[in-house]
Design a protein around this motif. Structure first.
Motif, PDB file in Angstrom:
ATOM      1  N   ARG A 110      43.930  64.035  51.535  1.00 57.11           N
ATOM      2  CA  ARG A 110      44.360  63.134  52.622  1.00 57.11           C
ATOM      3  C   ARG A 110      45.860  63.250  52.883  1.00 57.11           C
ATOM      4  NH1 ARG A 110      42.658  58.075  49.944  1.00 57.11           N
ATOM      5  NH2 ARG A 110      44.235  57.169  51.305  1.00 57.11           N
ATOM      6  N   LEU A 111      46.394  64.463  52.812  1.00 53.58           N
ATOM      7  CA  LEU A 111      47.825  64.648  53.036  1.00 53.58           C
ATOM      8  C   LEU A 111      48.209  64.347  54.477  1.00 53.58           C
ATOM      9  CD1 LEU A 111      48.617  67.898  50.990  1.00 53.58           C
ATOM     10  CD2 LEU A 111      48.773  65.497  50.284  1.00 53.58           C
ATOM     11  N   GLY A 112      47.280  64.543  55.398  1.00 56.32           N
ATOM     12  CA  GLY A 112      47.567  64.249  56.801  1.00 56.32           C
ATOM     13  C   GLY A 112      47.938  62.806  57.042  1.00 56.32           C
ATOM     14  N   ASP A 113      47.453  61.900  56.181  1.00 56.47           N
ATOM     15  CA  ASP A 113      47.769  60.472  56.326  1.00 56.47           C
ATOM     16  C   ASP A 113      49.241  60.186  56.061  1.00 56.47           C
ATOM     17  OD1 ASP A 113      45.087  60.186  56.777  1.00 56.47           O
ATOM     18  OD2 ASP A 113      44.630  59.257  54.841  1.00 56.47           O
ATOM     19  N   TYR A 114      49.902  61.081  55.325  1.00 57.45           N
ATOM     20  CA  TYR A 114      51.292  60.856  54.923  1.00 57.45           C
ATOM     21  C   TYR A 114      52.268  61.751  55.683  1.00 57.45           C
ATOM     22  CZ  TYR A 114      48.805  58.726  51.013  1.00 57.45           C
ATOM     23  OH  TYR A 114      47.963  57.955  50.248  1.00 57.45           O
ATOM     24  N   LEU A 115      51.750  62.559  56.577  1.00 60.05           N
ATOM     25  CA  LEU A 115      52.561  63.547  57.267  1.00 60.05           C
ATOM     26  C   LEU A 115      53.323  62.933  58.437  1.00 60.05           C
ATOM     27  CD1 LEU A 115      53.197  66.584  57.312  1.00 60.05           C
ATOM     28  CD2 LEU A 115      51.177  66.899  58.757  1.00 60.05           C
ATOM     29  N   ASN A 128      45.342  66.472  61.669  1.00 62.33           N
ATOM     30  CA  ASN A 128      44.087  67.082  61.224  1.00 62.33           C
ATOM     31  C   ASN A 128      43.979  68.554  61.633  1.00 62.33           C
ATOM     32  OD1 ASN A 128      41.545  66.733  59.842  1.00 62.33           O
ATOM     33  ND2 ASN A 128      40.527  66.824  61.828  1.00 62.33           N
ATOM     34  N   ARG A 129      45.100  69.136  62.101  1.00 63.53           N
ATOM     35  CA  ARG A 129      45.074  70.527  62.531  1.00 63.53           C
ATOM     36  C   ARG A 129      45.133  71.445  61.312  1.00 63.53           C
ATOM     37  NH1 ARG A 129      49.107  70.816  66.564  1.00 63.53           N
ATOM     38  NH2 ARG A 129      47.506  69.793  67.813  1.00 63.53           N
ATOM     39  N   LYS A 130      44.244  72.430  61.311  1.00 67.56           N
ATOM     40  CA  LYS A 130      44.094  73.305  60.147  1.00 67.56           C
ATOM     41  C   LYS A 130      45.407  73.967  59.738  1.00 67.56           C
ATOM     42  CE  LYS A 130      40.652  76.180  60.352  1.00 67.56           C
ATOM     43  NZ  LYS A 130      39.852  77.409  60.600  1.00 67.56           N
ATOM     44  N   SER A 131      46.122  74.535  60.702  1.00 65.41           N
ATOM     45  CA  SER A 131      47.346  75.262  60.371  1.00 65.41           C
ATOM     46  C   SER A 131      48.396  74.333  59.767  1.00 65.41           C
ATOM     47  CB  SER A 131      47.906  75.948  61.612  1.00 65.41           C
ATOM     48  OG  SER A 131      48.194  75.010  62.631  1.00 65.41           O
ATOM     49  N   ILE A 132      48.525  73.135  60.320  1.00 58.43           N
ATOM     50  CA  ILE A 132      49.512  72.178  59.823  1.00 58.43           C
ATOM     51  C   ILE A 132      49.123  71.682  58.437  1.00 58.43           C
ATOM     52  CG2 ILE A 132      50.464  69.858  60.179  1.00 58.43           C
ATOM     53  CD1 ILE A 132      50.528  70.416  63.159  1.00 58.43           C
ATOM     54  N   LEU A 133      47.844  71.409  58.221  1.00 55.12           N
ATOM     55  CA  LEU A 133      47.399  70.932  56.908  1.00 55.12           C
ATOM     56  C   LEU A 133      47.578  71.995  55.831  1.00 55.12           C
ATOM     57  CD1 LEU A 133      44.168  68.924  57.812  1.00 55.12           C
ATOM     58  CD2 LEU A 133      46.395  68.019  57.131  1.00 55.12           C
ATOM     59  N   ALA A 134      47.294  73.253  56.180  1.00 51.62           N
ATOM     60  CA  ALA A 134      47.490  74.342  55.208  1.00 51.62           C
ATOM     61  C   ALA A 134      48.961  74.464  54.854  1.00 51.62           C
ATOM     62  CB  ALA A 134      46.966  75.657  55.789  1.00 51.62           C
ATOM     63  N   ASP A 135      49.827  74.411  55.852  1.00 50.86           N
ATOM     64  CA  ASP A 135      51.268  74.477  55.602  1.00 50.86           C
ATOM     65  C   ASP A 135      51.736  73.306  54.745  1.00 50.86           C
ATOM     66  OD1 ASP A 135      51.314  76.724  57.174  1.00 50.86           O
ATOM     67  OD2 ASP A 135      52.159  75.740  58.937  1.00 50.86           O
ATOM     68  N   THR A 136      51.146  72.144  54.966  1.00 49.07           N
ATOM     69  CA  THR A 136      51.538  70.949  54.215  1.00 49.07           C
ATOM     70  C   THR A 136      51.184  71.084  52.736  1.00 49.07           C
ATOM     71  OG1 THR A 136      51.223  69.569  56.185  1.00 49.07           O
ATOM     72  CG2 THR A 136      51.291  68.443  54.064  1.00 49.07           C
ATOM     73  N   PHE A 137      50.016  71.663  52.447  1.00 52.58           N
ATOM     74  CA  PHE A 137      49.657  71.870  51.040  1.00 52.58           C
ATOM     75  C   PHE A 137      50.626  72.843  50.378  1.00 52.58           C
ATOM     76  CE2 PHE A 137      47.240  73.938  47.586  1.00 52.58           C
ATOM     77  CZ  PHE A 137      46.985  72.806  46.816  1.00 52.58           C
TER      78      PHE A 137
END
Length: 247
Positions: A110-115, A128-137
């Motif tokens: 749930r990293l998107g909740d804190y982004l 919830n965008r795949k590219s942004i979530l991957a970069d965030t991890f």
């Protein structure tokens, strides 16, 4: 507006700091500099919209995290599969740390909740965008690496990537979901799979498409995305997961 707390010249609200401490506790990660974690969860679009403030975005941490993940997965495969060829090592590592894999882990955490995102990115579903979530991890891995130690970040990464690594070793990752769905449904003979456009929304420069899977004339799951191809992949993924769960 809440009380403000300063960490190494980085200013954040008390609510922001509390939410990040909650994330650290929920993920059961060791003590981490909250200002670095805040940076890891700050997208460039947010920093660009607040240029007058002392805000760092996560691109440098993303760069570092990408390199660290390559090392962690590469080292793990090298040590645990001594007879595996260089070509297969490369293929499995790539499938484990690909965008789709990292985004799925990011969603599970749930990293998107804190982004923190700029208004435009947030309103268009950037959380919830795949590219942004991957970069965030990758950014989170980078933050863990510079604030803890290699053993700690290795344990964390291997734990959360374990299911995807297992799938890659079994040959179930590295293929697109449309191919996986086709292989799954055609185990008992030829099946006719069609992807139908059932909706589109938004302005021309930021449309969202919705595609639905039809197998031998029976409609299954619908998926959405910023292009028809992405929406088809999403629909195929949801359909595959539903069919596999029914076994």
């Amino acid at each position: 507006m809440g009380r403000h707390v300063s960490h190494k010249n980085i200013i954040m609200t008390q609510a922001r700091e509390d939410s990040l401490h909650e994330l650290v506790s929920r993920l059961d990660i060791p003590t981490i500099d909250i200002s670095v974690l805040d940076c890891a969860l700050t997208h460039t679009s947010y920093a660009n919209e607040h240029k007058t403030k002392y805000i760092h975005h996560n691109q440098r941490l993303e760069f570092l995290g990408d390199a660290v993940l390559d090392l962690i997965i590469g080292e793990y495969l090298f040590k645990t599969h001594p007879d595996m060829s260089e070509g297969n090592l490369t293929k499995i590592k790539a499938a484990t740390v690909c965008e789709d894999s990292l985004a799925s882990v990011s969603r599970s955490l749930r990293l998107g909740d804190y982004l923190l995102l700029g208004h435009g990115e947030k309103s268009s579903g950037g959380n919830n965008r795949k590219s942004i979530l991957a970069d965030t991890f990758e950014s989170l891995i980078g933050a863990l690496y510079i604030t803890t130690d290699y053993q700690t970040v290795m344990k964390f990464a291997l734990h959360h990537l374990a299911p995807n690594l297992k799938q890659a070793l079994e040959g179930k990752r590295g293929k697109d979901y449309k191919t996986l769905l086709q292989e799954f449904v055609q185990r008992d003979g030829d099946k006719h799979i069609v992807y139908n456009l059932i909706g589109e929304a938004g302005p021309d420069h930021a449309k969202t498409f919705t595609m639905e899977v039809s197998i031998d004339g029976v409609n299954y799951e619908a998926g959405s995305g910023k292009s028809k191809k992405i929406a088809e992949q999403h629909a195929a993924q949801l359909t595959l997961e539903k069919l596999m769960a029914a076994i």
